[in-house]
Design an enzyme around this catalytic site. Structure first.
Site, short mmCIF file in Angstrom:
data_model
loop_
_atom_site.label_atom_id
_atom_site.label_comp_id
_atom_site.label_asym_id
_atom_site.label_seq_id
_atom_site.Cartn_x
_atom_site.Cartn_y
_atom_site.Cartn_z
N VAL A 14 53.13 58.62 48.14
CA VAL A 14 54.51 59.04 47.95
C VAL A 14 55.28 58.93 49.27
CG1 VAL A 14 54.00 61.46 48.43
CG2 VAL A 14 55.87 60.88 46.91
N LYS A 66 58.05 50.90 57.46
CA LYS A 66 58.72 51.80 58.41
C LYS A 66 58.49 51.35 59.85
CE LYS A 66 58.57 55.56 55.09
NZ LYS A 66 58.50 57.00 54.82
N LEU A 121 35.80 85.38 14.11
CA LEU A 121 35.33 86.15 15.27
C LEU A 121 33.95 86.75 15.02
CD1 LEU A 121 38.65 88.07 15.98
CD2 LEU A 121 37.60 86.37 17.50
N SER A 122 33.28 87.13 16.09
CA SER A 122 32.03 87.85 15.96
C SER A 122 32.32 89.17 15.23
CB SER A 122 31.45 88.13 17.35
OG SER A 122 30.30 88.91 17.24
N SER A 124 28.29 86.13 8.48
CA SER A 124 26.90 86.13 8.02
C SER A 124 26.76 86.92 6.72
CB SER A 124 25.98 86.73 9.08
OG SER A 124 26.02 85.91 10.23
N SER A 156 32.02 79.30 15.98
CA SER A 156 32.68 78.00 16.20
C SER A 156 34.17 78.16 16.53
CB SER A 156 32.48 77.05 15.02
OG SER A 156 32.66 77.69 13.78
#
Lengths: 613, 301
Positions: free
Chosen positions: A13, A145, A446-447, A452, A519
């Protein structure tokens, strides 16, 4: 010598790229009168002292003018009596490296700006490396320059030495250095009498005469098929641009990846019937017999494209989110787009030192060597042999961003002899034996949301309906199949991949599979959906809010997470990405398991009815 | 891909065809914008070459503001008939009913009758990809635009966040509601366009050829009096001058140039010697720096 030179101007730059190009166009009288008027007008408003600010010719975006920097690559077109040019003016900021790479991918020569008062900067090295990786073989170092060092030879010589060393480090064969002043115009379009010690050509005359030999590409005929044209039953043509070599009517071609052969019975070069055609022409080929050709197929003769599902490649990673092994993408090679997995990151290239460093991640703007597995057999060639089949991009499967670009180095032979074994007893046969439609019911939430519990209850209900089922539960899999996986990003991806592959095998066996895993990431669930197959994958979002889950805290995990004992706990210290569009959403709050299962069964019946149409 | 024995024009032609075939193969509902100008004429010609012996596998779309030169409309209808193609014509009827016109409404006219009309037309037909004939040499913000240029769900361009476009590996993947503008002529210059028209003998609107026409001189522009809706300012008078047009659009906003070039060969010769860019003949571009980028962000092509 080709009449057209495409070059990219890059460098760190503030090294003066836009000013250099602007000044070159201005001095060579290659801008129109109205552009010159507006340049003078803009310069008066913008820059100090009313001097012309040549960079304004190129920095065309409002944000660029406001910030005084180049954000994206600009293309300029000009011709002198000797040659036509297209120049890509590339941004110098590291943040915009990917835009610089866009310019490099298009060019066959690079003009690298170096500020004589600064010498070679980290970003200079990065740009040279990217240009060289992307196939540029000719480099011009414009040492800029010079006006700031009173045009002193000593200052130039110091930088020129560093340039030579850089060229050796980066294995660049063709390079030259020119001392210039972009603001004052020395050595831009004509030699400068302020640097009598420099005997070489000024920049523009050099560019007008430099000989760019075409890259040593393959000689044999290669046509990647973009499109199959069949306007009616009598005509079937294969359209694309010839990537290498030449072809004539009557010649035999091999259709890859399949390997069938056929004779060329007709060639259209755009809309003209011709007897032969060569590289660069847009053609439509007809073949002597019915063969399996579709978009992404490659017609070849006397060339040796390889057919593979695994390859080693160098990539430039461009996405904000870092790359880790195991991630899946869309990979586009030529006219073929296939799912692909980054199997392994072999190393990261440390651009400043040239070291190859073992690494688990590649951050934005990082360069590294990867091993890539393709979901289908693809036709490839090493990048150095043929860009058209050796370059690829990786597309993020969720955001659809172009996350990386890559250069194929070679194929990996490992899986060549592994092809999916076609068995006589098919999936359909197995499913019919069990009298059911196999599918995977993928619970996410969520957990403590109740995944389950619900999966367990639903499995019992399905069995009582005479269905054959299998339940895959988080902890059980973790204790066995995935025992060797931890909780890093890579392991998380691999965990879900294995579960999805197991679920798919069980679906193939005819079973209805239920999975109960948090997941939490959309991309992982998307991977699972693709492995299992869209129509067999049913995403069930168990929508229980965090407060309820934490209040339940069946396993005492939330408490531990709050105490900081468990790091990266979903919902507490790691995000849960709710599905955008789940097949079924189940709100468990205030419902008994029986009520919830009844609701699930109804929803599943509805889905099945809809699928049957 | 450019080989030594291919001419510059052949290479440009092949590149444009490659782009068009990619779009036809990858995009769900493409459409080709047809503005009736020389660039559109070249683009349509290329589309016929790209898909031959098929016709282009997409419709064409013309945004009619109601203020185009009459000869343009005649030419459009003639091309549709001769080529046997569908050209969808769309006008922002609401704007037309409100009497939005280039004399009274300035920038709002462009926004309502062009930008908004285009957005409405693309949404109405659910087009996901639209070819445009813009070239990078036309204007500074165009010079920065990708060949496959994305528009978000609001049909707006996000210049600071363009997808990287490597080699010719165009990424055409879209989420619902997003669309792409595709510019197959990105790398052509005005000179290339004229030389190609000459080489391929492509029909163009007669307004491009010099002829004696009724014009008025206004703010440094030469405006043609195309019908009796043209308003004259005090002191202006209609003169008969030999003029031609380098670009075409709405007649009150399009400046001509004095010229005797009445054949393609003469036009090419004049173009090669031109000192002013063609944008000077578009009145709408004379606003503040960045006006094109602003319009594009709002959904202008």
């Amino acid at each position: 010598m080709s009449g057209l030179l495409k070059f990219v101007a890059c460098g760190s730059v503030d090294d003066g790229k836009s000013t250099l190009i602007g000044h070159m166009l201005y001095d060579a009288k290659l801008i129109y009168a109205d552009q010159e008027r507006s340049l003078k007008l803009d310069s008066k408003v913008g820059s100090a002292g009313g001097k012309i600010d040549y960079s304004l010719l190129l920095d065309g975006l409002m944000a660029e003018r406001e910030q005084g920097i180049t954000i994206d690559v600009a293309y300029r077109y000009f011709s002198t009596e000797k040659r036509s040019f297209i120049v890509a003016d590339a941004p110098g900021h590291e943040e915009y490296t990917r835009n610089m790479a866009v310019g490099a991918s298009f060019a066959n020569l690079a003009v690298i700006l170096v500020d004589v008062t600064q010498g070679i900067l980290p970003q200079t090295r990065r740009h040279v490396k990217i240009c060289s990786l992307m196939g540029i073989r000719h480099f011009v170092f414009a040492v800029n320059k010079m006006d700031l060092v009173d045009y002193a030879y000593e200052a130039y010589e110091r930088v020129e030495k560093a340039v030579k060393k850089l060229a050796i480090d980066m294995d660049i064969a063709e390079f030259t250095a020119i001392p210039v002043s972009a603001t004052e115009g020395d050595n831009i379009t004509a030699g400068s009498n302020r640097m009598p010690w420099y005997q070489g050509a000024a920049l523009l005359p050099y560019l007008e005469t430099v000989d760019i030999d075409p890259a040593p590409e393959t000689d044999g005929f290669v046509l990647p098929v973009q499109r199959v044209s069949r306007p009616d039953a009598t005509f079937r043509g294969f359209q694309g641009e010839i990537a290498a070599g030449a072809i004539a009517v009557g010649q035999e071609v091999t259709i890859l990846p399949g390997g069938e052969k056929a004779l060329v019975s007709g060639i259209l070069s755009t809309d003209r019937e011709v007897a032969q055609a060569k590289a660069g022409e847009a053609v439509t080929l007809r073949l002597s017999r019915e063969v399996d050709v579709s978009r992404g197929s490659v017609l070849a003769a006397e060339a040796a494209p390889e057919v593979t599902t695994m390859l080693a490649a160098d990539i430039l990673w461009m996405d904000e989110e870092r790359l880790s092994a195991g991630r899946q993408f869309w990979c586009k090679i030529g006219a073929k787009t296939v799912p692909a997995t980054v199997l392994r990151l072999k190393y990261r290239l440390e651009v400043q030192t040239g070291e190859k460093i073992a690494a688990a991640y590649l951050n934005k703007n990082g360069i590294g060597r990867v091993e890539l597995a393709l979901a289908e057999r693809c036709v490839i060639m090493p990048f150095d042999k043929l860009k058209a089949l050796g370059a690829f991009i990786l597309i993020d499967r969720v955001s659809y961003h172009t996350a990386a670009c890559g250069m194929i180095r070679h194929s990996l032979r490992r899986s060549d002899n592994l092809t999916w074994q076609q068995t006589d007893i098919t999936r359909e046969v197995r499913a019919a034996d069990l009298g059911q439609q196999p599918k995977t019911l993928w619970f996410t939430g969520l957990s403590g949301a109740g995944k389950s519990t619900l999966a367990n209850a639903l499995e019992k209900a399905l069995r009582s309906r005479g269905k054959h089922t299998m339940l895959l539960d988080g902890d059980n899999i973790r204790l066995g199949l995935n025992r060797n996986l931890g909780f890093t990003e890579e392991d998380r991806v691999e965990n879900i991949r294995r579960i999805a592959e197991v679920a798919k095998l069980m679906n193939d066996a005819g079973l209805i599979v239920l999975t109960a895993f948090i997941s939490p990431f959309r991309a992982d669930r998307q991977n699972a959906r693709e492995i299992i197959g869209g129509k067999d994958f049913i995403e069930i979002y168990v929508k229980t809010d965090l407060a309820t889950c934490e209040a339940r805290d069946v396993k005492g995990l939330y408490q531990k997470a709050r105490q900081g004992v468990i790091p990266n706990f979903t919902g507490i210290s790691s995000p849960y990405e709710a599905p955008d569009n789940p097949d079924i959403t189940l709100d468990t709050v205030g419902k008994s398991p029986e009520e919830a299962v009844a609701e699930l069964l109804t929803a599943l019946d509805k889905l099945e009815a809809a699928q049957r149409g | 891909m450019m080989t030594a024995s291919m001419s510059h024009l052949d290479a440009l032609e092949a590149e444009s065809i490659y782009i068009m075939r990619e779009v036809a193969a990858e995009c769900e509902r493409p459409v080709m914008l047809y503005s009736i100008g020389k660039d559109s004429s070249v683009m349509m010609h290329l589309a016929f070459k790209a898909f031959y012996p098929e016709k282009p596998p997409f419709p064409f779309l013309h945004i009619d503001t109601g203020w185009k030169f009459h000869e343009m409309i005649e030419f459009r209808d003639r091309m549709a008939k001769e080529k046997g193609i569908e050209i969808i014509v769309y006008t922002n009827e609401e704007g037309a009913r409100q009497g939005i016109n280039p004399f009274d409404h300035g920038a709002a006219y462009t926004d309502i009758m062009k930008t908004q009309a285009l957005r409405q037309a693309l949404a109405k037909h659910s087009f996901t990809a639209a070819f445009g004939g813009a070239r990078r040499d036309e204007e500074k913000s165009r010079a920065k635009e990708r060949v496959f240029s994305f528009r978000n769900t609001a049909q707006a361009w996000e210049p600071k966040n363009q997808r990287p476009e490597m080699w010719r590996l165009y990424n055409a993947k879209l989420h619902a509601g997003e669309s792409i503008r595709v510019f197959p002529l990105s790398n052509w210059t005005e000179k290339d366009i004229w030389q190609y028209i000459l080489r391929e003998n492509i029909p163009i609107v007669p307004l491009y050829f010099a002829k004696v026409r009724p014009v008025v001189y206004r703010d440094g522009n030469i405006i043609m009096v195309d019908d009796d809706r043209m308003r004259l300012n005090p002191g202006e008078r209609v003169e008969q001058k030999s003029v031609r047009f380098r670009t075409l659009g709405c007649y009150p906003l399009t400046g001509g140039i004095e010229s005797e070039a009445d054949t393609l060969e003469k036009i090419v010769a004049e173009t090669l010697a031109a000192v002013e860019s063609e944008r000077t003949s578009r009145v709408i571009d004379h606003e503040a720096a960045g006006s094109m980028e602003r319009r594009k962000r709002e959904g202008y092509f």
